[in-house]
Design a protein around this motif. Structure first.
Motif, PDB file in Angstrom:
ATOM      1  N   LEU A  94      51.811  35.116  46.627  1.00  0.00           N
ATOM      2  CA  LEU A  94      51.310  33.748  46.514  1.00  0.00           C
ATOM      3  C   LEU A  94      51.617  33.055  47.834  1.00  0.00           C
ATOM      4  N   PHE A  95      50.603  32.533  48.480  1.00  0.00           N
ATOM      5  CA  PHE A  95      50.807  31.961  49.816  1.00  0.00           C
ATOM      6  C   PHE A  95      50.439  30.485  49.870  1.00  0.00           C
ATOM      7  N   ASN A  96      51.107  29.757  50.733  1.00  0.00           N
ATOM      8  CA  ASN A  96      50.766  28.360  51.019  1.00  0.00           C
ATOM      9  C   ASN A  96      49.335  28.321  51.560  1.00  0.00           C
ATOM     10  N   TRP A 100      46.291  30.699  54.448  1.00  0.00           N
ATOM     11  CA  TRP A 100      45.320  31.674  53.956  1.00  0.00           C
ATOM     12  C   TRP A 100      44.358  32.065  55.089  1.00  0.00           C
ATOM     13  N   GLY A 101      43.756  33.205  54.948  1.00  0.00           N
ATOM     14  CA  GLY A 101      42.695  33.626  55.872  1.00  0.00           C
ATOM     15  C   GLY A 101      43.181  34.143  57.211  1.00  0.00           C
ATOM     16  N   LYS A 102      44.469  34.509  57.280  1.00  0.00           N
ATOM     17  CA  LYS A 102      45.027  35.018  58.541  1.00  0.00           C
ATOM     18  C   LYS A 102      45.588  36.433  58.391  1.00  0.00           C
ATOM     19  N   TYR A 104      48.018  37.364  56.419  1.00  0.00           N
ATOM     20  CA  TYR A 104      49.455  37.438  56.132  1.00  0.00           C
ATOM     21  C   TYR A 104      49.722  38.092  54.769  1.00  0.00           C
ATOM     22  N   ALA A 105      48.874  37.778  53.776  1.00  0.00           N
ATOM     23  CA  ALA A 105      49.116  38.334  52.434  1.00  0.00           C
ATOM     24  C   ALA A 105      48.990  39.858  52.450  1.00  0.00           C
ATOM     25  N   ILE A 106      47.964  40.358  53.102  1.00  0.00           N
ATOM     26  CA  ILE A 106      47.811  41.823  53.113  1.00  0.00           C
ATOM     27  C   ILE A 106      48.935  42.481  53.929  1.00  0.00           C
ATOM     28  N   GLU A 107      49.347  41.809  54.996  1.00  0.00           N
ATOM     29  CA  GLU A 107      50.469  42.365  55.794  1.00  0.00           C
ATOM     30  C   GLU A 107      51.737  42.476  54.927  1.00  0.00           C
ATOM     31  N   ILE A 128      48.266  43.094  39.069  1.00  0.00           N
ATOM     32  CA  ILE A 128      47.592  42.681  37.833  1.00  0.00           C
ATOM     33  C   ILE A 128      46.978  41.310  38.099  1.00  0.00           C
ATOM     34  N   ILE A 129      45.646  41.228  38.011  1.00  0.00           N
ATOM     35  CA  ILE A 129      44.957  40.082  38.602  1.00  0.00           C
ATOM     36  C   ILE A 129      43.938  39.491  37.627  1.00  0.00           C
ATOM     37  N   ARG A 130      43.961  38.180  37.486  1.00  0.00           N
ATOM     38  CA  ARG A 130      42.988  37.505  36.620  1.00  0.00           C
ATOM     39  C   ARG A 130      41.578  37.809  37.119  1.00  0.00           C
ATOM     40  N   SER A 132      38.982  36.284  37.590  1.00  0.00           N
ATOM     41  CA  SER A 132      38.290  35.314  38.447  1.00  0.00           C
ATOM     42  C   SER A 132      38.925  35.194  39.840  1.00  0.00           C
ATOM     43  N   ASN A 133      40.024  35.901  40.076  1.00  0.00           N
ATOM     44  CA  ASN A 133      40.802  35.705  41.311  1.00  0.00           C
ATOM     45  C   ASN A 133      40.363  36.705  42.402  1.00  0.00           C
ATOM     46  N   VAL A 134      39.209  36.417  42.985  1.00  0.00           N
ATOM     47  CA  VAL A 134      38.593  37.354  43.945  1.00  0.00           C
ATOM     48  C   VAL A 134      39.482  37.562  45.186  1.00  0.00           C
ATOM     49  N   SER A 135      40.078  36.495  45.713  1.00  0.00           N
ATOM     50  CA  SER A 135      40.913  36.639  46.923  1.00  0.00           C
ATOM     51  C   SER A 135      42.050  37.618  46.684  1.00  0.00           C
ATOM     52  N   SER A 136      42.656  37.503  45.498  1.00  0.00           N
ATOM     53  CA  SER A 136      43.767  38.395  45.174  1.00  0.00           C
ATOM     54  C   SER A 136      43.282  39.843  45.021  1.00  0.00           C
ATOM     55  N   MET A 137      42.102  40.004  44.425  1.00  0.00           N
ATOM     56  CA  MET A 137      41.552  41.364  44.293  1.00  0.00           C
ATOM     57  C   MET A 137      41.291  41.970  45.667  1.00  0.00           C
ATOM     58  N   ASN A 138      40.823  41.161  46.593  1.00  0.00           N
ATOM     59  CA  ASN A 138      40.559  41.683  47.937  1.00  0.00           C
ATOM     60  C   ASN A 138      41.842  42.148  48.622  1.00  0.00           C
ATOM     61  N   VAL A 139      42.934  41.435  48.369  1.00  0.00           N
ATOM     62  CA  VAL A 139      44.224  41.870  48.933  1.00  0.00           C
ATOM     63  C   VAL A 139      44.598  43.234  48.322  1.00  0.00           C
ATOM     64  N   ALA A 140      44.418  43.350  46.991  1.00  0.00           N
ATOM     65  CA  ALA A 140      44.757  44.623  46.321  1.00  0.00           C
ATOM     66  C   ALA A 140      43.914  45.772  46.880  1.00  0.00           C
TER      67      ALA A 140
HETATM   68  C1  LIG Z   1      45.851  35.762  46.951  1.00  0.00           C
HETATM   69  C2  LIG Z   1      46.091  35.133  48.328  1.00  0.00           C
HETATM   70  C3  LIG Z   1      47.524  35.390  48.763  1.00  0.00           C
HETATM   71  C4  LIG Z   1      45.109  35.773  49.318  1.00  0.00           C
HETATM   72  O1  LIG Z   1      45.172  35.086  50.536  1.00  0.00           O
HETATM   73  P1  LIG Z   1      44.177  35.438  51.739  1.00  0.00           P
HETATM   74  O2  LIG Z   1      44.447  34.481  52.801  1.00  0.00           O
HETATM   75  O3  LIG Z   1      42.785  35.563  51.206  1.00  0.00           O
HETATM   76  O4  LIG Z   1      44.616  36.924  52.158  1.00  0.00           O
HETATM   77  P2  LIG Z   1      45.170  37.418  53.561  1.00  0.00           P
HETATM   78  O5  LIG Z   1      46.316  36.584  53.991  1.00  0.00           O
HETATM   79  O6  LIG Z   1      45.407  38.864  53.440  1.00  0.00           O
HETATM   80  O7  LIG Z   1      43.965  37.114  54.542  1.00  0.00           O
HETATM   81  C5  LIG Z   1      42.789  37.875  54.483  1.00  0.00           C
HETATM   82  C6  LIG Z   1      41.726  37.160  55.272  1.00  0.00           C
HETATM   83  O8  LIG Z   1      42.203  36.864  56.582  1.00  0.00           O
HETATM   84  C7  LIG Z   1      41.306  37.418  57.559  1.00  0.00           C
HETATM   85  N1  LIG Z   1      42.135  37.726  58.739  1.00  0.00           N
HETATM   86  C8  LIG Z   1      42.261  36.900  59.817  1.00  0.00           C
HETATM   87  N2  LIG Z   1      43.134  37.418  60.681  1.00  0.00           N
HETATM   88  C9  LIG Z   1      43.558  38.598  60.166  1.00  0.00           C
HETATM   89  C10 LIG Z   1      44.478  39.589  60.627  1.00  0.00           C
HETATM   90  N3  LIG Z   1      45.150  39.462  61.769  1.00  0.00           N
HETATM   91  N4  LIG Z   1      44.701  40.679  59.849  1.00  0.00           N
HETATM   92  C11 LIG Z   1      44.044  40.832  58.667  1.00  0.00           C
HETATM   93  N5  LIG Z   1      43.156  39.907  58.191  1.00  0.00           N
HETATM   94  C12 LIG Z   1      42.928  38.795  58.933  1.00  0.00           C
HETATM   95  C13 LIG Z   1      40.645  38.569  56.862  1.00  0.00           C
HETATM   96  O9  LIG Z   1      39.399  38.891  57.419  1.00  0.00           O
HETATM   97  C14 LIG Z   1      40.485  38.007  55.447  1.00  0.00           C
HETATM   98  O10 LIG Z   1      39.392  37.131  55.379  1.00  0.00           O
HETATM   99  P3  LIG Z   1      38.209  37.413  54.284  1.00  0.00           P
HETATM  100  O11 LIG Z   1      38.898  37.550  52.949  1.00  0.00           O
HETATM  101  O12 LIG Z   1      37.361  36.196  54.415  1.00  0.00           O
HETATM  102  O13 LIG Z   1      37.580  38.683  54.709  1.00  0.00           O
HETATM  103  C15 LIG Z   1      45.851  33.601  48.281  1.00  0.00           C
HETATM  104  O14 LIG Z   1      44.520  33.358  47.890  1.00  0.00           O
HETATM  105  C16 LIG Z   1      46.778  32.900  47.311  1.00  0.00           C
HETATM  106  O15 LIG Z   1      47.924  32.609  47.623  1.00  0.00           O
HETATM  107  N6  LIG Z   1      46.265  32.567  46.110  1.00  0.00           N
HETATM  108  C17 LIG Z   1      47.026  31.815  45.126  1.00  0.00           C
HETATM  109  C18 LIG Z   1      48.082  32.637  44.436  1.00  0.00           C
HETATM  110  C19 LIG Z   1      47.508  33.807  43.703  1.00  0.00           C
HETATM  111  O16 LIG Z   1      46.508  33.676  42.994  1.00  0.00           O
HETATM  112  N7  LIG Z   1      48.154  34.957  43.890  1.00  0.00           N
HETATM  113  C20 LIG Z   1      47.724  36.193  43.279  1.00  0.00           C
HETATM  114  C21 LIG Z   1      48.099  36.264  41.877  1.00  0.00           C
HETATM  115  S1  LIG Z   1      47.536  37.803  41.147  1.00  0.00           S
END
Ligand SMILES: CC(C)(COP(=O)(O)OP(=O)(O)OC[C@H]1O[C@@H](n2cnc3c(N)ncnc32)[C@H](O)[C@@H]1OP(=O)(O)O)[C@@H](O)C(=O)NCCC(=O)NCCS
Length: 174
Positions: A94-96, A100-102, A104-107, A128-130, A132-140
């Motif tokens: 879970l990130f501030n 987002w979008g940098k 950090y979550a995948i790292e 385990i992801i709801r 509707s939570n596409v961003s979280s699925m993309n990290v997975a």
């Molecule tokens: C889930 C969550 C952590 C994902 O955050 P995120 O910012 O999308 O994920 P990342 O930090 O990995 O960033 C990935 C994005 O950064 C981009 N990016 C930029 N610089 C990057 C770099 N140096 N390395 C990798 N990706 C980079 C990627 O292209 C990607 O963008 P895209 O998704 O548009 O293709 C965030 O949405 C969140 O905190 N949500 C609320 C809490 C939550 O629901 N948690 C999950 C519960 S199951």
């Protein structure tokens, strides 16, 4: 505790409460949880993780930017139940919203998966992801996980469909 190119993951402590609140009390961030947390729920979340460190040796950790020491999120490993079945080790994050979008979550998520395989000797880790939570699925998915199934999680009095993602440890090549 865990170091990546840009991040440090360490145990949270009471001084992290304001950074934690900035995440858990933000409506947009907590949309998958239906409502932002109250102050009491935020403290209970912190206490739960402090207890996990003692009981399990791990939990959700604070994610710190190496550049300036800011706590930008949480990521780590926790035991979670899937329906009635036995507990599984979950990579959570879970990130501030400002960070987002940098990537950090995948790292952080990759480092947690590696920790589970290398230090805890786990053979499989989950996220385990709801549904509707596409961003979280993309990290997975970027964390090398595949969708394995789904189940209904009862949370805050609601039935919420969740997807089960997991990655299996590759057998070591001798
Ligand atoms: C889930 C969550 C952590 C994902 O955050 P995120 O910012 O999308 O994920 P990342 O930090 O990995 O960033 C990935 C994005 O950064 C981009 N990016 C930029 N610089 C990057 C770099 N140096 N390395 C990798 N990706 C980079 C990627 O292209 C990607 O963008 P895209 O998704 O548009 O293709 C965030 O949405 C969140 O905190 N949500 C609320 C809490 C939550 O629901 N948690 C999950 C519960 S199951």
């Amino acid at each position: 505790m865990i170091e990546t190119k840009r991040l440090l993951l360490r145990e949270m402590n009471q001084e992290d409460y304001p950074s934690l609140a900035a995440i858990l009390q933000d409506e947009q961030t907590m949309y998958a949880y239906e409502t932002p947390f109250s102050a009491e729920e935020t403290q209970a979340w912190l206490d739960r993780n402090l207890a996990r460190y003692k009981e399990d040796g791990f939990g959700l950790w604070a994610v710190i930017l190496k550049d300036d020491g800011t706590m930008i999120g949480q990521a780590g490993l926790t035991w979670q139940s899937i329906g009635e079945s036995s507990k599984v080790l979950e990579v959570g994050y879970l990130f501030n919203r400002s960070y987002w979008g940098k990537g950090y979550a995948i790292e952080a998520a990759r480092a947690c998966k590696k920790y589970a395989f290398a230090k805890l000797n786990s053979s499989e880790v989950y996220s385990i992801i709801r549904d509707s939570n596409v961003s979280s699925m993309n990290v997975a998915i970027r964390n090398g996980m595949l969708a394995r199934g789904s189940f209904i999680k009862r949370y805050r009095g609601m039935d919420m469909p969740h997807l089960i993602f997991s990655a299996k440890r590759k057998p070591s090549i001798k």
